[in-house]
Design an enzyme around this catalytic site. Structure first.
Site, PDB file in Angstrom:
ATOM      1  N   HIS A 154       9.199  -3.570   3.401  1.00  4.46           N
ATOM      2  CA  HIS A 154       8.842  -3.726   1.988  1.00  4.46           C
ATOM      3  C   HIS A 154      10.104  -3.987   1.155  1.00  4.46           C
ATOM      4  CE1 HIS A 154       5.593  -0.799   3.375  1.00  4.46           C
ATOM      5  NE2 HIS A 154       4.880  -1.818   2.946  1.00  4.46           N
ATOM      6  N   SER A 174       6.320  -0.722  10.282  1.00  3.90           N
ATOM      7  CA  SER A 174       4.967  -0.629   9.743  1.00  3.90           C
ATOM      8  C   SER A 174       4.764   0.787   9.244  1.00  3.90           C
ATOM      9  CB  SER A 174       3.947  -0.927  10.855  1.00  3.90           C
ATOM     10  OG  SER A 174       2.670  -0.448  10.484  1.00  3.90           O
ATOM     11  N   MET A 229       0.844  -1.197   0.000  1.00  8.67           N
ATOM     12  CA  MET A 229       0.000   0.000   0.000  1.00  8.67           C
ATOM     13  C   MET A 229       0.881   1.249   0.000  1.00  8.67           C
ATOM     14  SD  MET A 229      -3.432  -0.919   2.066  1.00  8.67           S
ATOM     15  CE  MET A 229      -2.813  -0.659   3.707  1.00  8.67           C
ATOM     16  N   ASP A 254       2.399  -9.772   8.667  1.00  9.23           N
ATOM     17  CA  ASP A 254       0.946  -9.922   8.572  1.00  9.23           C
ATOM     18  C   ASP A 254       0.654 -11.418   8.425  1.00  9.23           C
ATOM     19  OD1 ASP A 254      -0.078  -6.938   8.198  1.00  9.23           O
ATOM     20  OD2 ASP A 254       1.791  -7.172   7.118  1.00  9.23           O
TER      21      ASP A 254
HETATM   22  P1  AMP Z   1       1.454  -3.019   3.410  1.00  8.31           P
HETATM   23  O1  AMP Z   1       2.020  -1.944   2.552  1.00  8.31           O
HETATM   24  O2  AMP Z   1       1.386  -2.677   4.852  1.00  8.31           O
HETATM   25  O3  AMP Z   1       0.151  -3.569   2.857  1.00  8.31           O
HETATM   26  O4  AMP Z   1       2.482  -4.220   3.336  1.00  8.31           O
HETATM   27  C1  AMP Z   1       2.881  -4.752   2.109  1.00  8.31           C
HETATM   28  C2  AMP Z   1       3.674  -6.007   2.356  1.00  8.31           C
HETATM   29  O5  AMP Z   1       4.820  -5.689   3.135  1.00  8.31           O
HETATM   30  C3  AMP Z   1       2.866  -7.058   3.135  1.00  8.31           C
HETATM   31  O6  AMP Z   1       3.144  -8.337   2.595  1.00  8.31           O
HETATM   32  C4  AMP Z   1       3.419  -6.916   4.512  1.00  8.31           C
HETATM   33  O7  AMP Z   1       3.327  -8.106   5.276  1.00  8.31           O
HETATM   34  C5  AMP Z   1       4.868  -6.566   4.235  1.00  8.31           C
HETATM   35  N1  AMP Z   1       5.455  -5.921   5.415  1.00  8.31           N
HETATM   36  C6  AMP Z   1       4.970  -4.873   6.107  1.00  8.31           C
HETATM   37  N2  AMP Z   1       5.752  -4.610   7.174  1.00  8.31           N
HETATM   38  C7  AMP Z   1       6.757  -5.514   7.152  1.00  8.31           C
HETATM   39  C8  AMP Z   1       7.885  -5.780   7.985  1.00  8.31           C
HETATM   40  N3  AMP Z   1       8.145  -5.050   9.073  1.00  8.31           N
HETATM   41  N4  AMP Z   1       8.714  -6.795   7.649  1.00  8.31           N
HETATM   42  C9  AMP Z   1       8.459  -7.561   6.554  1.00  8.31           C
HETATM   43  N5  AMP Z   1       7.417  -7.364   5.727  1.00  8.31           N
HETATM   44  C10 AMP Z   1       6.572  -6.358   6.019  1.00  8.31           C
END
Ligand code: AMP
Length: 294
Positions: free
Chosen positions: A37, A185, A30, A150
């Site tokens: 990421h 995050s 996102m 997640d």
């Molecule tokens: P998001 O942008 O929050 O939807 O996350 C996109 C992807 O990045 C998802 O697969 C999340 O699980 C992964 N992600 C987010 N935070 C972390 C983190 N601290 N370590 C590893 N992967 C992450």
């Protein structure tokens, strides 16, 4: 690196890559990219011939009272990050193109979508499963990369891919943390300095639980009580030990489990988890004993 906006253009681009014999890796995000990421993008770049990073703040996974409007959007710097890591394309469709006014089709992953985050966010996994399906249908990836941060999302997506015969390999990668343990995050930037300090109890609780597990504790209730005790200064949404694939609660830890927690800190909801497999733990203890000559 190119930026692709429409579903048709995305599919066309991927078809061209595949026609040239190249594999396509997808990293769905996102945006507001951080080192978590980046670890997914690096994994895809090292494994796939071309990497697509989708950047889409998905309205279908936010309830009306949640932070869809205020969710951090840093598109320009995200594109620079993707380019610097070797990504080939950013796929950033508009919400209007993804969900037209007469949009009517959603994916539900029964049972797995219901517990943990599904308890307080009943709309959430339906939105996630739907958008990931739509991304898969436009990007046509060979592999898709997700963060174990997640954990419920990974289990839901794996089940969906298996049940609906997507034929896409799902790669889950470890949670990237700050030096002090806080899981990275995009929502961490909502935290004030004092809230951030309080948020540290989440990872501390998980690490305390890991110590108990490694010391041989197998009673889930005792571990969860300790987790709740360490997290007593924040509002706990849930703290639970579940089977890592089925996401059903366990009382005794016999197979691979996930200890998952969610907490509200001020206006920010944070989640985190660890996984533990007693068989792997036993094997690594034996390995250590062997290599130390014991
Ligand atoms: P998001 O942008 O929050 O939807 O996350 C996109 C992807 O990045 C998802 O697969 C999340 O699980 C992964 N992600 C987010 N935070 C972390 C983190 N601290 N370590 C590893 N992967 C992450």
């Amino acid at each position: 690196m190119i930026v692709i906006r429409s579903q048709a253009e995305m599919r066309q681009w991927s078809r061209e890559q595949r026609a040239r014999g190249k594999t396509v890796g997808l990293v769905p995000t996102m945006g507001a990219l951080h080192a978590g990421h980046a670890s997914l993008i690096e994994a895809s770049v090292s494994r796939d011939d071309t990497t697509v990073v989708s950047i889409f703040v998905n309205p279908a996974q936010f309830a009306p009272h949640e932070d869809y409007d205020s969710y951090p959007r840093t598109f320009q710097s995200d594109c620079e990050t993707v380019e610097s890591l070797g990504g080939a394309a950013v796929y950033a469709p508009t919400a209007k193109a993804m969900y037209g006014r007469d949009y009517a089709t959603y994916i539900e992953v029964e049972r797995l979508q219901e517990g943990l985050c599904g308890g307080t966010r009943p709309h959430f996994f339906r939105g996630v499963a739907t958008v990931v399906t739509k991304l898969f249908n436009s990007v046509l990836p060979d592999r898709a990369y997700f963060g174990q941060k997640d954990g419920q999302q990974v289990a839901v997506i794996r089940r969906m891919v298996r049940d609906l015969d997507f034929g896409i390999e799902i790669v889950a990668l470890p949670t990237v943390r700050e030096k002090d343990g806080l899981a990275l995050s995009s929502r961490n930037e909502y935290l004030s300095p004092s809230e951030r300090a309080r948020a540290l109890c989440i990872s501390r609780a998980l690490f305390a639980a890991r110590d108990m597990l490694e010391a041989g504790e197998r009673d889930a209730g005792r571990i969860v009580s300790e987790v709740k005790n360490v997290m007593k200064d924040v509002e706990i949404d849930y703290a639970a030990i579940v089977d890592a694939d089925e996401l059903t609660p366990v009382e005794r830890i016999e197979g691979r489990v996930m200890l998952a927690v969610a907490a509200q800190i001020g206006n920010t909801r944070l989640i985190d988890n660890i996984q533990f497999d007693p068989q792997e733990a036993r094997a690594s203890t034996q390995e250590r004993a062997r290599s130390s000559g014991a």
